[in-house]
Design a protein around this motif. Structure first.
Motif, mmCIF file in Angstrom:
data_model
loop_
_atom_site.group_PDB
_atom_site.id
_atom_site.type_symbol
_atom_site.label_atom_id
_atom_site.label_comp_id
_atom_site.label_asym_id
_atom_site.label_seq_id
_atom_site.Cartn_x
_atom_site.Cartn_y
_atom_site.Cartn_z
ATOM 1 N N ARG A 1 0.824 -1.214 0.000
ATOM 2 C CA ARG A 1 0.000 0.000 0.000
ATOM 3 C C ARG A 1 0.857 1.263 0.000
ATOM 4 N NH1 ARG A 1 -5.093 1.221 2.174
ATOM 5 N NH2 ARG A 1 -5.621 -0.895 1.518
ATOM 6 N N PHE A 2 1.946 1.256 0.760
ATOM 7 C CA PHE A 2 2.707 2.487 0.950
ATOM 8 C C PHE A 2 4.089 2.475 0.297
ATOM 9 C CE2 PHE A 2 -0.087 2.145 4.794
ATOM 10 C CZ PHE A 2 -0.965 3.159 4.422
ATOM 11 N N GLY A 3 4.389 1.429 -0.441
ATOM 12 C CA GLY A 3 5.640 1.390 -1.185
ATOM 13 C C GLY A 3 6.879 1.353 -0.305
ATOM 14 N N LEU A 4 6.840 0.554 0.765
ATOM 15 C CA LEU A 4 7.984 0.471 1.674
ATOM 16 C C LEU A 4 9.104 -0.345 1.027
ATOM 17 C CD1 LEU A 4 6.229 -0.118 5.114
ATOM 18 C CD2 LEU A 4 6.545 1.985 3.799
ATOM 19 N N ARG A 5 10.339 0.058 1.298
ATOM 20 C CA ARG A 5 11.492 -0.539 0.634
ATOM 21 C C ARG A 5 12.130 -1.629 1.494
ATOM 22 N NH1 ARG A 5 13.974 5.323 -0.870
ATOM 23 N NH2 ARG A 5 13.900 5.361 1.406
ATOM 24 N N GLN A 6 12.464 -2.720 0.859
ATOM 25 C CA GLN A 6 13.073 -3.845 1.553
ATOM 26 C C GLN A 6 14.379 -3.436 2.224
ATOM 27 O OE1 GLN A 6 13.367 -7.351 -0.891
ATOM 28 N NE2 GLN A 6 14.719 -8.434 0.532
ATOM 29 N N ALA A 7 15.160 -2.588 1.562
ATOM 30 C CA ALA A 7 16.458 -2.185 2.110
ATOM 31 C C ALA A 7 16.320 -1.494 3.454
ATOM 32 C CB ALA A 7 17.178 -1.260 1.117
ATOM 33 N N ASP A 8 15.216 -0.787 3.675
ATOM 34 C CA ASP A 8 15.033 -0.098 4.954
ATOM 35 C C ASP A 8 14.734 -1.088 6.077
ATOM 36 O OD1 ASP A 8 15.514 2.448 3.878
ATOM 37 O OD2 ASP A 8 13.447 2.628 3.204
ATOM 38 N N PHE A 9 13.930 -2.113 5.794
ATOM 39 C CA PHE A 9 13.721 -3.161 6.796
ATOM 40 C C PHE A 9 15.041 -3.856 7.119
ATOM 41 C CE2 PHE A 9 9.297 -2.958 5.154
ATOM 42 C CZ PHE A 9 8.604 -2.925 6.352
ATOM 43 N N GLU A 10 15.828 -4.137 6.083
ATOM 44 C CA GLU A 10 17.103 -4.820 6.299
ATOM 45 C C GLU A 10 18.072 -3.949 7.091
ATOM 46 O OE1 GLU A 10 18.203 -5.799 2.310
ATOM 47 O OE2 GLU A 10 17.097 -7.713 2.338
ATOM 48 N N ALA A 11 18.031 -2.642 6.875
ATOM 49 C CA ALA A 11 18.900 -1.746 7.641
ATOM 50 C C ALA A 11 18.556 -1.792 9.125
ATOM 51 C CB ALA A 11 18.780 -0.311 7.113
ATOM 52 N N VAL A 12 17.266 -1.859 9.442
ATOM 53 C CA VAL A 12 16.857 -1.964 10.847
ATOM 54 C C VAL A 12 17.417 -3.252 11.450
ATOM 55 C CG1 VAL A 12 14.906 -2.158 12.434
ATOM 56 C CG2 VAL A 12 14.773 -0.587 10.489
ATOM 57 N N ILE A 13 17.320 -4.345 10.732
ATOM 58 C CA ILE A 13 17.867 -5.620 11.214
ATOM 59 C C ILE A 13 19.378 -5.507 11.405
ATOM 60 C CG2 ILE A 13 18.252 -8.043 10.616
ATOM 61 C CD1 ILE A 13 15.515 -7.954 9.169
ATOM 62 N N ASP A 14 20.068 -4.841 10.478
ATOM 63 C CA ASP A 14 21.517 -4.633 10.621
ATOM 64 C C ASP A 14 21.834 -3.859 11.894
ATOM 65 O OD1 ASP A 14 22.140 -5.985 8.284
ATOM 66 O OD2 ASP A 14 22.096 -4.176 7.036
ATOM 67 N N GLY A 15 20.999 -2.870 12.226
ATOM 68 C CA GLY A 15 21.203 -2.116 13.461
ATOM 69 C C GLY A 15 21.028 -2.993 14.681
ATOM 70 N N MET A 16 20.039 -3.882 14.639
ATOM 71 C CA MET A 16 19.833 -4.798 15.759
ATOM 72 C C MET A 16 21.015 -5.758 15.907
ATOM 73 S SD MET A 16 17.093 -3.658 16.969
ATOM 74 C CE MET A 16 17.416 -2.064 16.232
ATOM 75 N N LEU A 17 21.622 -6.146 14.795
ATOM 76 C CA LEU A 17 22.798 -7.012 14.847
ATOM 77 C C LEU A 17 23.966 -6.312 15.539
ATOM 78 C CD1 LEU A 17 22.818 -8.813 11.373
ATOM 79 C CD2 LEU A 17 22.934 -9.924 13.617
ATOM 80 N N MET A 18 24.065 -5.000 15.347
ATOM 81 C CA MET A 18 25.135 -4.253 16.017
ATOM 82 C C MET A 18 24.982 -4.345 17.533
ATOM 83 S SD MET A 18 25.347 -0.919 13.469
ATOM 84 C CE MET A 18 26.843 -0.173 14.166
ATOM 85 N N ASP A 19 23.754 -4.259 18.024
ATOM 86 C CA ASP A 19 23.507 -4.400 19.458
ATOM 87 C C ASP A 19 23.643 -5.846 19.906
ATOM 88 O OD1 ASP A 19 23.062 -1.897 20.734
ATOM 89 O OD2 ASP A 19 21.137 -1.719 19.705
#
Length: 293
Positions: A106-124
């Motif tokens: 519906r809102f055209g969300l990008r896969q790369a942005d979800f993956e970036a959030v996961i990458d941030g969680m991996l840092m923690d």
């Protein structure tokens, strides 16, 4: 059917199953955050879209913060990376997946942005972050805050380049404010998100157990607060080029966090264990001004 207090309708938001929406909303409610209340300013489709984005962020953040070895947490985050890829390939497994799939389309969300959030969680998840260098500090802020912003502005209703600039700067401003506010809380968990170069500049030990009593912490706080102010100003300039209605939630978050930063600057960092907060009347006044400004 009643999905939220005071709202009854035969057409569930986003065309999703009411039970799926309720499950997503339950994740938001269980977090104990005021996020859900803040999103009530949005129309139902966008509100539940933000609930789904928040629920995703909450789930992966909980994985990063839970007790356990890195390998186990990394494996679970890898599963979520695969789940996100599956959403873009049309595969869903549970209520959150089903709602997220609709929100993405519906809102055209990008896969790369979800993956970036996961990458941030991996840092923690890799262990307590302690005095990262400036480049890593900025990357962390981008992944855990600005990437969420890039998802959010699209749900809010603006996918322009200017909206992405809002996400870039406002995400960093909010995350730096949180870091400055939570120095003592993070130190108790063995974390120290303050950049190593700034710690060295002000002769502050890169050690969570010693940072709270360091005289130079005040200088580090002032410099980072100034940096956050610069990001707030840049975010507001970008907002001026965006859809005004779509930016209402961003204005509200910006105004609230800017007020928290002001309170923190007024208190300083000589007693970092005193966590600053805003009174309810102050929050209501800030919200009123932000929403009509």
């Amino acid at each position: 059917m009643a999905l939220t207090r005071g709202r009854t309708t035969d057409a569930p938001p986003l065309g999703c199953d009411a039970a799926d929406l309720a499950a997503v909303e339950a994740v938001v409610a269980a977090s104990g955050t005021s996020f859900g209340k803040g999103m009530r300013i949005l129309p139902p489709d966008r509100r539940y879209g933000m609930y789904a984005v928040y629920a995703f962020c909450r789930v992966v953040d909980d994985i990063a913060d839970e007790m356990g070895e890195l390998d186990g947490k990394a494996a679970r985050l890898a599963e979520w990376r695969a789940r996100v890829a599956g959403l873009y390939a049309g595969r869903t497994a549970d209520a959150l997946d089903r709602v997220l799939a609709v929100v993405i389309a519906r809102f055209g969300l990008r896969q790369a942005d979800f993956e970036a959030v996961i990458d941030g969680m991996l840092m923690d998840a890799a262990g307590p972050v302690v005095a990262p260098d400036e480049a890593t500090f900025d990357l962390y802020c981008d992944r855990v805050a600005s990437a969420v912003g890039r998802l959010s502005v699209r749900v809010f209703g603006d996918s322009s380049e200017a909206a992405d600039r809002v996400a870039f700067h406002l995400g960093r401003a909010l995350q730096i404010t949180n870091i400055l506010r939570d120095v003592a809380e993070d130190a108790a968990l063995g974390r120290l998100y303050l950049p190593r170069e700034l710690l060295e500049r002000f002769d502050v030990p890169a050690n969570p157990a010693r940072v709270l009593r360091a005289r130079g912490l005040e200088g580090v706080g002032r410099v980072l607060a100034g940096r956050a102010r610069d990001h707030f100003r840049a975010a507001y300039r970008a907002m001026a080029r965006c859809d005004r209605v779509a930016m209402r939630p961003a204005r509200l978050m910006g105004a609230t966090y800017a007020a928290l930063l002001t309170a923190q600057e007024k208190q300083g960092w000589r007693t970092p264990e005193r966590r600053v907060s805003l009174s309810r009347p102050r929050k209501l006044l800030i919200a009123a001004r932000a929403l009509v400004g």
